[in-house]
Scaffold this motif. Structure first.
Motif, PDB file in Angstrom:
ATOM      1  N   THR A 130      25.813  46.587   4.314  1.00  0.00           N
ATOM      2  CA  THR A 130      26.481  45.464   3.666  1.00  0.00           C
ATOM      3  C   THR A 130      26.653  44.339   4.679  1.00  0.00           C
ATOM      4  OG1 THR A 130      28.749  46.117   4.240  1.00  0.00           O
ATOM      5  CG2 THR A 130      27.786  47.100   2.254  1.00  0.00           C
ATOM      6  N   ALA A 131      27.044  43.174   4.192  1.00  0.00           N
ATOM      7  CA  ALA A 131      27.273  42.034   5.073  1.00  0.00           C
ATOM      8  C   ALA A 131      28.366  42.334   6.083  1.00  0.00           C
ATOM      9  CB  ALA A 131      27.624  40.800   4.240  1.00  0.00           C
ATOM     10  N   THR A 132      29.281  43.216   5.734  1.00  0.00           N
ATOM     11  CA  THR A 132      30.360  43.575   6.655  1.00  0.00           C
ATOM     12  C   THR A 132      29.825  44.287   7.887  1.00  0.00           C
ATOM     13  OG1 THR A 132      31.890  43.790   4.797  1.00  0.00           O
ATOM     14  CG2 THR A 132      32.538  44.823   6.871  1.00  0.00           C
ATOM     15  N   ASN A 133      28.749  45.025   7.722  1.00  0.00           N
ATOM     16  CA  ASN A 133      28.161  45.742   8.856  1.00  0.00           C
ATOM     17  C   ASN A 133      27.508  44.805   9.861  1.00  0.00           C
ATOM     18  OD1 ASN A 133      27.303  47.870   6.280  1.00  0.00           O
ATOM     19  ND2 ASN A 133      28.562  48.641   7.969  1.00  0.00           N
ATOM     20  N   ILE A 134      27.027  43.664   9.384  1.00  0.00           N
ATOM     21  CA  ILE A 134      26.232  42.767  10.233  1.00  0.00           C
ATOM     22  C   ILE A 134      26.810  41.345  10.191  1.00  0.00           C
ATOM     23  CG2 ILE A 134      24.055  44.017  10.297  1.00  0.00           C
ATOM     24  CD1 ILE A 134      23.214  42.456   7.774  1.00  0.00           C
ATOM     25  N   PRO A 135      27.973  41.122  10.794  1.00  0.00           N
ATOM     26  CA  PRO A 135      28.543  39.771  10.807  1.00  0.00           C
ATOM     27  C   PRO A 135      27.587  38.802  11.484  1.00  0.00           C
ATOM     28  CG  PRO A 135      29.600  41.159  12.458  1.00  0.00           C
ATOM     29  CD  PRO A 135      28.755  42.064  11.619  1.00  0.00           C
ATOM     30  N   PRO A 136      27.573  37.553  11.078  1.00  0.00           N
ATOM     31  CA  PRO A 136      26.604  36.603  11.631  1.00  0.00           C
ATOM     32  C   PRO A 136      26.934  36.176  13.050  1.00  0.00           C
ATOM     33  CG  PRO A 136      28.123  35.483  10.155  1.00  0.00           C
ATOM     34  CD  PRO A 136      28.422  36.950  10.027  1.00  0.00           C
ATOM     35  N   ILE A 137      25.936  35.649  13.728  1.00  0.00           N
ATOM     36  CA  ILE A 137      26.150  34.981  15.009  1.00  0.00           C
ATOM     37  C   ILE A 137      27.101  33.820  14.752  1.00  0.00           C
ATOM     38  CG2 ILE A 137      25.059  33.708  16.882  1.00  0.00           C
ATOM     39  CD1 ILE A 137      22.448  35.217  16.190  1.00  0.00           C
ATOM     40  N   SER A 138      28.136  33.719  15.556  1.00  0.00           N
ATOM     41  CA  SER A 138      29.199  32.751  15.285  1.00  0.00           C
ATOM     42  C   SER A 138      28.993  31.450  16.066  1.00  0.00           C
ATOM     43  CB  SER A 138      30.558  33.357  15.654  1.00  0.00           C
ATOM     44  OG  SER A 138      31.582  32.398  15.508  1.00  0.00           O
ATOM     45  N   ALA A 139      29.268  30.346  15.397  1.00  0.00           N
ATOM     46  CA  ALA A 139      29.261  29.046  16.079  1.00  0.00           C
ATOM     47  C   ALA A 139      30.478  28.902  16.974  1.00  0.00           C
ATOM     48  CB  ALA A 139      29.219  27.917  15.049  1.00  0.00           C
ATOM     49  N   THR A 140      31.529  29.673  16.676  1.00  0.00           N
ATOM     50  CA  THR A 140      32.767  29.613  17.470  1.00  0.00           C
ATOM     51  C   THR A 140      33.289  31.031  17.695  1.00  0.00           C
ATOM     52  OG1 THR A 140      34.059  29.317  15.445  1.00  0.00           O
ATOM     53  CG2 THR A 140      33.401  27.321  16.636  1.00  0.00           C
ATOM     54  N   PRO A 141      32.629  31.803  18.540  1.00  0.00           N
ATOM     55  CA  PRO A 141      33.066  33.189  18.751  1.00  0.00           C
ATOM     56  C   PRO A 141      34.444  33.252  19.379  1.00  0.00           C
ATOM     57  CG  PRO A 141      31.452  32.548  20.394  1.00  0.00           C
ATOM     58  CD  PRO A 141      31.492  31.446  19.391  1.00  0.00           C
ATOM     59  N   ALA A 142      35.155  34.326  19.099  1.00  0.00           N
ATOM     60  CA  ALA A 142      36.466  34.546  19.705  1.00  0.00           C
ATOM     61  C   ALA A 142      36.319  34.652  21.216  1.00  0.00           C
ATOM     62  CB  ALA A 142      37.094  35.815  19.142  1.00  0.00           C
ATOM     63  N   ALA A 143      37.388  34.332  21.916  1.00  0.00           N
ATOM     64  CA  ALA A 143      37.353  34.343  23.379  1.00  0.00           C
ATOM     65  C   ALA A 143      36.924  35.706  23.910  1.00  0.00           C
ATOM     66  CB  ALA A 143      38.716  33.954  23.933  1.00  0.00           C
ATOM     67  N   GLY A 144      37.369  36.764  23.244  1.00  0.00           N
ATOM     68  CA  GLY A 144      37.035  38.114  23.691  1.00  0.00           C
ATOM     69  C   GLY A 144      35.610  38.520  23.412  1.00  0.00           C
ATOM     70  N   ASP A 145      34.853  37.665  22.712  1.00  0.00           N
ATOM     71  CA  ASP A 145      33.457  37.961  22.407  1.00  0.00           C
ATOM     72  C   ASP A 145      32.491  37.045  23.159  1.00  0.00           C
ATOM     73  OD1 ASP A 145      34.287  39.898  20.613  1.00  0.00           O
ATOM     74  OD2 ASP A 145      34.290  38.520  18.913  1.00  0.00           O
ATOM     75  N   ARG A 146      33.010  36.097  23.903  1.00  0.00           N
ATOM     76  CA  ARG A 146      32.136  35.125  24.568  1.00  0.00           C
ATOM     77  C   ARG A 146      31.520  35.708  25.838  1.00  0.00           C
ATOM     78  NH1 ARG A 146      32.444  29.362  23.637  1.00  0.00           N
ATOM     79  NH2 ARG A 146      33.655  28.933  21.754  1.00  0.00           N
ATOM     80  N   ILE A 147      30.246  35.482  25.987  1.00  0.00           N
ATOM     81  CA  ILE A 147      29.531  35.817  27.209  1.00  0.00           C
ATOM     82  C   ILE A 147      29.465  34.553  28.057  1.00  0.00           C
ATOM     83  CG2 ILE A 147      27.315  36.530  28.186  1.00  0.00           C
ATOM     84  CD1 ILE A 147      26.831  38.169  25.658  1.00  0.00           C
ATOM     85  N   GLY A 148      29.853  34.661  29.307  1.00  0.00           N
ATOM     86  CA  GLY A 148      29.879  33.480  30.159  1.00  0.00           C
ATOM     87  C   GLY A 148      29.411  33.782  31.559  1.00  0.00           C
ATOM     88  N   PHE A 149      29.800  32.930  32.497  1.00  0.00           N
ATOM     89  CA  PHE A 149      29.390  33.091  33.889  1.00  0.00           C
ATOM     90  C   PHE A 149      30.562  32.866  34.822  1.00  0.00           C
ATOM     91  CE2 PHE A 149      25.257  32.392  31.998  1.00  0.00           C
ATOM     92  CZ  PHE A 149      24.427  33.212  32.751  1.00  0.00           C
ATOM     93  N   THR A 150      30.587  33.654  35.845  1.00  0.00           N
ATOM     94  CA  THR A 150      31.429  33.387  37.007  1.00  0.00           C
ATOM     95  C   THR A 150      30.465  33.140  38.152  1.00  0.00           C
ATOM     96  OG1 THR A 150      33.190  34.829  36.193  1.00  0.00           O
ATOM     97  CG2 THR A 150      33.213  34.265  38.536  1.00  0.00           C
ATOM     98  N   GLY A 151      30.234  31.877  38.466  1.00  0.00           N
ATOM     99  CA  GLY A 151      29.163  31.532  39.386  1.00  0.00           C
ATOM    100  C   GLY A 151      27.836  31.873  38.751  1.00  0.00           C
ATOM    101  N   THR A 152      27.073  32.736  39.409  1.00  0.00           N
ATOM    102  CA  THR A 152      25.799  33.184  38.841  1.00  0.00           C
ATOM    103  C   THR A 152      25.884  34.632  38.343  1.00  0.00           C
ATOM    104  OG1 THR A 152      25.015  33.806  41.051  1.00  0.00           O
ATOM    105  CG2 THR A 152      24.411  31.615  40.245  1.00  0.00           C
ATOM    106  N   THR A 153      27.081  35.109  38.116  1.00  0.00           N
ATOM    107  CA  THR A 153      27.271  36.447  37.549  1.00  0.00           C
ATOM    108  C   THR A 153      27.520  36.336  36.054  1.00  0.00           C
ATOM    109  OG1 THR A 153      28.152  37.413  39.582  1.00  0.00           O
ATOM    110  CG2 THR A 153      28.729  38.504  37.523  1.00  0.00           C
ATOM    111  N   LEU A 154      26.645  36.943  35.272  1.00  0.00           N
ATOM    112  CA  LEU A 154      26.813  36.978  33.828  1.00  0.00           C
ATOM    113  C   LEU A 154      27.978  37.898  33.498  1.00  0.00           C
ATOM    114  CD1 LEU A 154      25.347  36.169  31.038  1.00  0.00           C
ATOM    115  CD2 LEU A 154      24.454  38.510  31.129  1.00  0.00           C
TER     116      LEU A 154
END
Length: 757
Positions: free
Chosen positions: A729-753
């Motif tokens: 169902t759609a619940t199983n596969i939520p879409p890629i978000s334009a505004t993901p929650a802070a706890g879901d964001r992938i970022g960088f600390t310097g050059t460390t992913l």
């Protein structure tokens, strides 16, 4: 469509050019060329005269490569049929439609031993489409993806046939050794006012239609031309015993009769072939393995060559309709998108693309060859992770340890599943023998099988696999991924001939006892439609020729050093030494007289160095999607590592986004089989979303989403061979978000992913 960067010189040079006046054309005629102010070749039509190649310049090549055009075929199907002839086929489904692609088996052949080129194309589309995605309705086919789904996501009642024209050609180096097959598909819906082109190099070792279910379907639905290519891999099975080969159109012929139309033929003389067959009868050479070209080093340039040929095909196609039009980087939107090895190819193409042909890249679960973690890092939940190994490194290492690690309690796969190799008679005992052999050689610690297995699993964790992969090692070993890839890639990297018999490994059909036998003539005849370019058993598998008592398939091979039925541990050690340059047991460097030899290992290492990625995309908009549970292409060694490498190369100028989906793994097509449907969701839906987002970004200026973890929900239910998991169902596969929650964001600390847990 980069028109604001005059510093980027055009790459393409096409000469001579020919007009196509028939539905099917065997060659090109002579012509002329001219060059405009930008340095790009102008395309001039001429009448077909004789047989003459198209010449293409590609990055990193000292001389132009030749393109030989084999056919231009109209596929006008407007209703579902048998697809037995071109008139009954379409570009996407081979005339089978959504219903036919959803069927477990393709249509039969009028003569199973002598299938026609049209029948093989139809069934190759069926097989390659289903090999990439979950074809079950419960898994999402026909509801979240499939030919009947419109570009806006509407589920229609249609069959999704896409009529159009297909140009089939091959690229070589003029010497007949390099052979890259290309198919440019131009749908009738192509909009000359807003032209777009999708580049689709094949996944895995697949043939020219390997990306039909991913970028092929997406592009055709959006009215884009699609440039498919096998990128030097593909179904090139040279039956050495009978000296027959696949031709470019999939049909079989003797090597002599096929000539330049062969997909691949091993570079061996008649006398040498006869001597080889006398010692090792019924063997095969494989294009990806034995071409002696190290095709992986050219995946990027082959993808760019396909783009250049596509521009030519578009101009020729519309010239036949009385429209003199130019298609190139200045007016055509170009998206390069594919999965797995195809994902690697589009990234490499973008790295090489200094002329600005490619506007955007979407890579799903890409294989990225990174030469260690220099200048970057990856952290998961704040803790540094291990990994950053090349494919040959982690594949040959995993091939040693996976069958033992699969016995660890944390790796237990208890489902009654076709992937649970421990349930196959004798496999558990052989895995225990592998553990014992590893322990005796000091490669794992522990006195009991359970202790040895736990240590093997811990060592895999230190090599880039994660706890999300623990319950996948069993399945991957059962599929033969370790033995198959370990037998293939070192040989390909070292550019060895099939006559070299590296690590005493060959490829053959086998019987139930694991003995090499003559392959079924029917299976060989249909191989273009059924095989995937690897030694996965259709129709050949890796054979360990040094197994005491005689050659055996890897599943039933013994080792001379242990005397045990242990999946041929000695062969796995030899393959590992090819990559590392040292004896895996003693650590001693290889020598001129060791097995393998130092020279062989140096050749392999040189080939691996040729495929290292650069990581510099020069700001090209890029989205990488990967499944956190991918045990075949572990994210630490690949997607995560590449995102970090790119940041270290481009800094804040990077335009790469990384999307990691939980509960997603490499093989969507295996999800319907018990044990997988309960645990995993399809990654394919996120590839499609990424393509949609890239298109909107390039066409309309919409923002690309931030890098993020998409937290999916497994379908659940009780594993069963009879009762499938609850429908996706759609619940199983939520879409890629334009505004993901802070706890879901992938970022960088310097050059460390930094990836959230």
């Amino acid at each position: 469509m980069r028109t604001t960067d005059p510093a980027r010189a055009a790459v393409r040079r096409l000469v001579p050019l020919c007009a196509i006046t028939a539905a099917v054309l065997a060659g090109c005629g002579g012509g002329s060329s001219a060059t405009d102010d930008s340095g790009a070749a102008s395309l001039l039509s001429s009448s077909p005269r004789g047989r003459s190649p198209i010449l293409i310049e590609v990055p990193g090549r000292g001389k132009p490569l030749q393109v030989t055009q084999h056919s231009v075929t109209v596929y006008p199907a407007t209703s579902v049929g048998s697809g037995a002839t071109p008139a009954e086929q379409d570009l996407l489904t081979g005339g089978l439609g959504k219903t036919g692609l959803g069927a477990a088996l393709p249509p039969g052949y009028a003569d199973a031993a002598n299938p026609t080129a049209a029948e093989l194309r139809r069934n190759a589309l069926h097989g390659n489409y289903r090999a990439i995605l979950d074809p079950s309705a419960a898994g999402g086919y026909g509801r979240f993806y499939g030919p009947n789904i419109s570009v806006d996501g509407t589920v229609t009642t249609g069959e999704g046939l896409i009529p159009g024209v297909e140009y089939l050609a091959s690229l070589d180096d003029g010497g007949g050794r390099k052979r890259v097959v290309m198919a440019v598909q131009i749908p009738d819906s192509f909009d000359t006012a807003a032209p777009c082109l999708v580049l689709g190099p094949s996944s895995g070792s697949r043939g020219v239609y390997g990306a039909i279910g991913t970028s092929g379907e997406w592009g055709l639905k959006h009215g884009c031309a699609v440039a498919l290519t096998d990128a030097g891999k593909g179904v090139g099975l040279h039956d050495l015993q009978n000296d027959t080969v696949n031709k470019v159109d999939g049909t079989r012929a003797t090597r002599a009769a096929a000539g330049s139309l062969a997909q691949f033929a091993a570079d061996v003389g008649d006398a040498a072939l006869a001597a080889f067959n006398a010692v090792l009868p019924n063997r095969f050479a494989l294009k990806h393995v034995h071409s002696q070209q190290n095709p992986e080093k050219d995946w990027g340039s082959d993808t760019l060559a396909a783009a250049q040929y596509a521009f030519f095909a578009l101009e020729d196609h519309f010239a036949q309709r009385g429209k003199s039009m130019r298609f190139d980087k200045s007016n055509t939107l170009v998206i390069a998108g594919s999965a797995s090895n195809g994902g690697a190819a589009v990234l490499r193409a973008a790295e090489l693309d200094r002329s600005g042909i490619i506007d955007g890249v979407v890579a799903s679960e890409p294989v990225t060859e990174i030469a260690g973690a220099s200048g970057f890092g990856v952290a998961l939940g704040g803790a540094p992770v291990e990994g950053f190994k090349t494919l040959a490194d982690y594949v040959t290492y995993g091939n040693l340890l996976q069958p033992c690690a699969a016995l660890a309690p944390d790796a237990a796969m208890n489902e009654v599943s076709v992937f649970n190799f421990m349930l196959i008679a004798g496999m558990n005992a052989r895995a225990q023998a592998r553990c014992a052999g590893l322990a005796a050689k000091g490669l794992v610690s522990g006195t009991t099988t359970q202790e040895q297995a736990a240590d093997a699993l811990a060592r895999l964790h230190a090599y880039g696999w994660t706890v999300e992969h623990d319950r996948m090692h069993n399945a991957h070993w059962g599929l033969g991924n370790g033995p198959i890839l370990s037998a293939m890639y070192p040989v390909a990297y070292g550019r060895f001939s099939v006559l070299d018999k590296v690590c005493d490994t060959s490829f053959a059909a086998v019987n139930g006892l694991g003995d090499p036998v003559a392959a079924s003539a029917t299976a060989v005849a249909q191989s273009f439609a059924t095989a995937n370019g690897t030694a996965n058993g259709t129709p050949v598998t890796p054979v360990y020729d040094a197994s005491p008592g005689g050659p055996k398939a890897w599943q039933l091979a013994r080792s001379a050093s242990t005397g045990a039925l242990d999946f041929g541990l000695d062969t796995a050690l030899c393959q590992r030494a090819l990559v590392t340059g040292a004896d895996p047991v003693t650590g001693a460097p290889l020598t001129a007289s060791s097995t393998p030899t130092l020279a062989q290992s140096q050749a392999v290492q040189a080939g691996i160095a040729e495929v290292h990625v650069d990581g510099d995309l020069r700001g090209t908009p890029t989205v990488i999607v990967a499944g956190r549970s991918d045990a075949l292409v572990p994210v630490n060694n690949n997607a995560r590592a590449y995102a970090a490498l790119n940041r270290s190369r481009e800094g804040r100028k990077s335009n790469l986004r990384y999307v990691e989906a939980t509960n997603a793994q490499h093989f969507d097509t295996f999800i319907p089989l018990s044990g997988f449907d309960n645990r995993f969701v399809p990654l394919h839906v996120y590839f499609n979303q990424a393509m949609d987002m890239m298109y909107a970004h390039l066409r309309n200026g919409a923002a690309l989403p931030p890098s993020q973890v998409v937290r999916t929900t497994p379908r659940g239910g009780t594993p069963s061979l009879v009762v499938p998991a609850p429908a996706l169902t759609a619940t199983n596969i939520p879409p890629i978000s334009a505004t993901p929650a802070a706890g879901d964001r992938i970022g960088f600390t310097g050059t460390t992913l930094t990836v959230p847990q």
